[in-house]
Design an enzyme around this catalytic site. Structure first.
Site, PDB file in Angstrom:
ATOM      1  N   HIS A   1     -14.577  12.682  13.792  1.00 37.41           N
ATOM      2  CA  HIS A   1     -13.902  11.742  12.891  1.00 37.41           C
ATOM      3  C   HIS A   1     -14.338  11.911  11.424  1.00 37.41           C
ATOM      4  O   HIS A   1     -13.497  11.941  10.527  1.00 37.41           O
ATOM      5  CB  HIS A   1     -14.168  10.310  13.380  1.00 37.41           C
ATOM      6  CG  HIS A   1     -13.092   9.349  13.025  1.00 37.41           C
ATOM      7  ND1 HIS A   1     -12.736   8.291  13.819  1.00 37.41           N
ATOM      8  CD2 HIS A   1     -12.292   9.260  11.932  1.00 37.41           C
ATOM      9  CE1 HIS A   1     -11.754   7.607  13.251  1.00 37.41           C
ATOM     10  NE2 HIS A   1     -11.469   8.182  12.102  1.00 37.41           N
TER      11      HIS A   1
ATOM     12  N   ASN B   1      10.538   6.729   9.679  1.00 35.76           N
ATOM     13  CA  ASN B   1       9.454   7.649   9.331  1.00 35.76           C
ATOM     14  C   ASN B   1       9.523   8.956  10.123  1.00 35.76           C
ATOM     15  O   ASN B   1       8.965   9.972   9.701  1.00 35.76           O
ATOM     16  CB  ASN B   1       8.088   6.985   9.549  1.00 35.76           C
ATOM     17  CG  ASN B   1       7.833   5.854   8.563  1.00 35.76           C
ATOM     18  OD1 ASN B   1       8.580   5.675   7.596  1.00 35.76           O
ATOM     19  ND2 ASN B   1       6.785   5.091   8.795  1.00 35.76           N
TER      20      ASN B   1
ATOM     21  N   SER C   1       3.390   2.616  11.355  1.00 33.99           N
ATOM     22  CA  SER C   1       4.120   1.391  11.056  1.00 33.99           C
ATOM     23  C   SER C   1       4.153   0.558  12.319  1.00 33.99           C
ATOM     24  O   SER C   1       4.311   1.090  13.418  1.00 33.99           O
ATOM     25  CB  SER C   1       5.549   1.686  10.588  1.00 33.99           C
ATOM     26  OG  SER C   1       6.235   0.444  10.440  1.00 33.99           O
TER      27      SER C   1
ATOM     28  N   TYR D   1     -11.156   3.058  16.891  1.00 32.47           N
ATOM     29  CA  TYR D   1     -10.047   2.109  16.670  1.00 32.47           C
ATOM     30  C   TYR D   1     -10.028   1.004  17.729  1.00 32.47           C
ATOM     31  O   TYR D   1      -9.347  -0.003  17.552  1.00 32.47           O
ATOM     32  CB  TYR D   1      -8.673   2.820  16.697  1.00 32.47           C
ATOM     33  CG  TYR D   1      -8.446   3.863  15.638  1.00 32.47           C
ATOM     34  CD1 TYR D   1      -9.319   4.026  14.562  1.00 32.47           C
ATOM     35  CD2 TYR D   1      -7.338   4.708  15.700  1.00 32.47           C
ATOM     36  CE1 TYR D   1      -9.103   5.005  13.610  1.00 32.47           C
ATOM     37  CE2 TYR D   1      -7.121   5.682  14.736  1.00 32.47           C
ATOM     38  CZ  TYR D   1      -8.009   5.828  13.703  1.00 32.47           C
ATOM     39  OH  TYR D   1      -7.782   6.800  12.756  1.00 32.47           O
TER      40      TYR D   1
ATOM     41  N   LEU E   1       1.181   7.248   3.556  1.00 36.30           N
ATOM     42  CA  LEU E   1       2.010   6.290   2.807  1.00 36.30           C
ATOM     43  C   LEU E   1       1.130   5.342   1.990  1.00 36.30           C
ATOM     44  O   LEU E   1       1.610   4.368   1.418  1.00 36.30           O
ATOM     45  CB  LEU E   1       2.907   5.508   3.777  1.00 36.30           C
ATOM     46  CG  LEU E   1       3.717   6.392   4.745  1.00 36.30           C
ATOM     47  CD1 LEU E   1       4.487   5.532   5.750  1.00 36.30           C
ATOM     48  CD2 LEU E   1       4.681   7.296   3.966  1.00 36.30           C
TER      49      LEU E   1
ATOM     50  N   ARG F   1      10.979   0.814  10.512  1.00 36.40           N
ATOM     51  CA  ARG F   1      10.214   1.779   9.700  1.00 36.40           C
ATOM     52  C   ARG F   1       9.635   2.896  10.583  1.00 36.40           C
ATOM     53  O   ARG F   1       9.572   4.048  10.162  1.00 36.40           O
ATOM     54  CB  ARG F   1       9.121   1.046   8.918  1.00 36.40           C
ATOM     55  CG  ARG F   1       9.708   0.164   7.821  1.00 36.40           C
ATOM     56  CD  ARG F   1       8.659  -0.320   6.842  1.00 36.40           C
ATOM     57  NE  ARG F   1       7.868  -1.417   7.347  1.00 36.40           N
ATOM     58  CZ  ARG F   1       8.231  -2.700   7.313  1.00 36.40           C
ATOM     59  NH1 ARG F   1       9.381  -3.044   6.776  1.00 36.40           N
ATOM     60  NH2 ARG F   1       7.434  -3.640   7.779  1.00 36.40           N
TER      61      ARG F   1
HETATM   62  N1  LIG Z   1      -9.081  10.401  10.273  1.00 31.49           N
HETATM   63  C1  LIG Z   1      -9.306   9.312   9.561  1.00 31.49           C
HETATM   64  O1  LIG Z   1     -10.410   9.135   9.000  1.00 31.49           O
HETATM   65  C2  LIG Z   1      -8.233   8.284   9.437  1.00 31.49           C
HETATM   66  C3  LIG Z   1      -8.382   7.231   8.537  1.00 31.49           C
HETATM   67  C4  LIG Z   1      -7.349   6.295   8.438  1.00 31.49           C
HETATM   68  C5  LIG Z   1      -6.224   6.421   9.220  1.00 31.49           C
HETATM   69  N2  LIG Z   1      -6.102   7.453  10.125  1.00 31.49           N
HETATM   70  C6  LIG Z   1      -4.886   7.608  10.959  1.00 31.49           C
HETATM   71  O2  LIG Z   1      -3.781   7.752  10.106  1.00 31.49           O
HETATM   72  C7  LIG Z   1      -2.786   6.788  10.456  1.00 31.49           C
HETATM   73  C8  LIG Z   1      -1.955   6.405   9.245  1.00 31.49           C
HETATM   74  O3  LIG Z   1      -2.776   5.910   8.218  1.00 31.49           O
HETATM   75  P1  LIG Z   1      -2.719   4.393   7.721  1.00 31.49           P
HETATM   76  O4  LIG Z   1      -2.308   3.554   8.860  1.00 31.49           O
HETATM   77  O5  LIG Z   1      -4.015   4.124   7.077  1.00 31.49           O
HETATM   78  O6  LIG Z   1      -1.684   4.419   6.544  1.00 31.49           O
HETATM   79  P2  LIG Z   1      -0.127   4.791   6.321  1.00 31.49           P
HETATM   80  O7  LIG Z   1       0.491   5.342   7.541  1.00 31.49           O
HETATM   81  O8  LIG Z   1      -0.108   5.600   5.094  1.00 31.49           O
HETATM   82  O9  LIG Z   1       0.494   3.386   5.939  1.00 31.49           O
HETATM   83  C9  LIG Z   1       0.677   2.382   6.872  1.00 31.49           C
HETATM   84  C10 LIG Z   1       1.208   1.177   6.115  1.00 31.49           C
HETATM   85  O10 LIG Z   1       2.428   1.520   5.455  1.00 31.49           O
HETATM   86  C11 LIG Z   1       3.453   0.626   5.855  1.00 31.49           C
HETATM   87  N3  LIG Z   1       4.655   1.404   6.090  1.00 31.49           N
HETATM   88  C12 LIG Z   1       4.868   2.292   7.093  1.00 31.49           C
HETATM   89  N4  LIG Z   1       6.086   2.843   7.014  1.00 31.49           N
HETATM   90  C13 LIG Z   1       6.668   2.297   5.935  1.00 31.49           C
HETATM   91  C14 LIG Z   1       7.930   2.458   5.348  1.00 31.49           C
HETATM   92  N5  LIG Z   1       8.845   3.274   5.883  1.00 31.49           N
HETATM   93  N6  LIG Z   1       8.210   1.729   4.233  1.00 31.49           N
HETATM   94  C15 LIG Z   1       7.307   0.883   3.708  1.00 31.49           C
HETATM   95  N7  LIG Z   1       6.088   0.685   4.230  1.00 31.49           N
HETATM   96  C16 LIG Z   1       5.755   1.382   5.341  1.00 31.49           C
HETATM   97  C17 LIG Z   1       2.988  -0.020   7.127  1.00 31.49           C
HETATM   98  O11 LIG Z   1       3.439  -1.353   7.177  1.00 31.49           O
HETATM   99  P3  LIG Z   1       4.340  -1.856   8.440  1.00 31.49           P
HETATM  100  O12 LIG Z   1       3.456  -1.716   9.637  1.00 31.49           O
HETATM  101  O13 LIG Z   1       4.666  -3.261   8.076  1.00 31.49           O
HETATM  102  O14 LIG Z   1       5.548  -0.954   8.480  1.00 31.49           O
HETATM  103  C18 LIG Z   1       1.458   0.033   7.033  1.00 31.49           C
HETATM  104  O15 LIG Z   1       0.961  -1.136   6.427  1.00 31.49           O
HETATM  105  C19 LIG Z   1      -3.591   5.643  11.078  1.00 31.49           C
HETATM  106  O16 LIG Z   1      -2.775   4.785  11.850  1.00 31.49           O
HETATM  107  C20 LIG Z   1      -4.608   6.410  11.882  1.00 31.49           C
HETATM  108  O17 LIG Z   1      -4.024   6.845  13.105  1.00 31.49           O
HETATM  109  C21 LIG Z   1      -7.086   8.385  10.231  1.00 31.49           C
END
Ligand SMILES: NC(=O)c1ccc[n+]([C@@H]2O[C@H](COP(=O)([O-])OP(=O)(O)OC[C@H]3O[C@@H](n4cnc5c(N)ncnc54)[C@H](OP(=O)(O)O)[C@@H]3O)[C@@H](O)[C@H]2O)c1
Length: 273
Positions: free
Chosen positions: A105, A238, A229, A47, A187, A234
């Protein structure tokens, strides 16, 4: 809410995912998350924000033992001789002497180095640099391979799990082994699932947001999560999912949003260096 891992360590059921933030924006967001009460921070070598996370940990002034820090071994550092330097570089960037959870990972089975990487991680755990060893995006056959080699069941498997990808069979198979499932992209990174009628109706019934419903749905299934987020309100909402519960019918209705598709990033073939 905390759950006990097979290592004996306690892990918060919900954590703060830091991808894709970098630099001062990442530091500020992690600082805010810690102020809001998050006690699990999820980062990864790939990251490019471990230094920013480390700065936030220091600026927060919180005792080290109060924050559960997860980071991940990137694909290019997999291997018998590169796992230790990979972890040491992460620790240097974080400014820490140990991580609470270290994950591989992606298994990248075609590269063929995840088992030896895990063997090295078990040694690093014995040296105290890692409190719990885990994996990410591992299917049951990958879990079986690392357990056969080391006898050490991964504490956590971080997997893509969300309403469009409930992965019921995979989650059940992993949970049966004693490995805790932690959902990434719970999400769905703004695919619109939070505005689906099934989600919004349940949210209205409980007076909460769609995101809170989805995170509660995961917890009811015994799945932990690391939502992201960058927005303070948010971020706060969350983490606030303990004031209500979903009925079995509500859990089933969200599980039924299964798209039937496989996630784009298939652990059997996906390579991320
Ligand atoms: N192990 C792996 O291979 C892998 C892969 C991907 C991700 N990850 C980890 O998982 C974490 C989460 O995954 P992600 O970031 O891909 O997706 P996520 O948490 O499912 O979604 C994040 C998105 O949702 C929005 N959001 C968050 N809370 C919200 C709410 N209450 N209402 C409406 N929209 C909301 C955010 O926008 P805003 O910022 O505008 O709120 C952001 O654009 C990552 O940050 C990372 O640490 C791990």
């Amino acid at each position: 809410m905390k759950i006990t891992l097979n290592s004996g360590a306690e892990m918060p059921a919900l954590g703060y995912g830091t991808y894709p933030l970098k630099g001062r924006a990442a530091t500020d967001a992690v600082l805010r998350a810690l102020e809001l009460g998050y006690r699990l921070i999820d980062t990864a070598a790939s990251y490019g924000n471990e230094d920013a996370v480390g700065a936030a940990l220091r600026e927060s002034g919180l005792p080290r033992a109060e924050v559960f820090v997860t980071t991940k071994l990137r694909g290019s550092d997999q291997g018998r001789d590169s796992t230790r330097p990979g972890l040491e570089a992460s620790l240097t960037r974080l400014g820490l002497d140990h991580v609470d959870l270290y994950l591989i990972h992606w298994p990248m089975p075609a590269v063929g180095r995840y088992v030896e990487s895990y063997e090295e991680m078990v040694r690093l755990q014995q040296e105290g640099l890692i409190r719990s060893v885990g994996v990410s995006n591992f299917l049951p056959e990958h879990l079986d391979a690392v357990v056969a080699a080391t006898g050490v069941q991964p504490a956590v498997d971080q997997l893509q799990v969300s309403p469009s990808f409930p992965r019921t069979g995979l989650v059940d198979a992993v949970r049966r082994t004693g490995t805790v499932v932690q959902a990434w992209s719970p999400l769905e990174r703004n695919t619109g699932i939070l505005d689906h009628g099934v989600v919004t109706q349940i949210a209205a019934r409980h007076g909460v947001t769609g995101a809170q419903v989805v995170l509660r749905w995961l917890l009811e299934r015994g799945i932990t999560a690391v939502p992201h987020s960058g927005n303070p309100e948010r971020q706060r909402l969350n983490l606030d999912v303990e004031g209500f519960t979903l009925s079995p019918d509500e859990v089933a209705a969200i599980t039924a949003l299964d798209s039937g598709r496989s996630p784009k990033q298939d652990p059997a073939t996906w390579e991320e260096f």
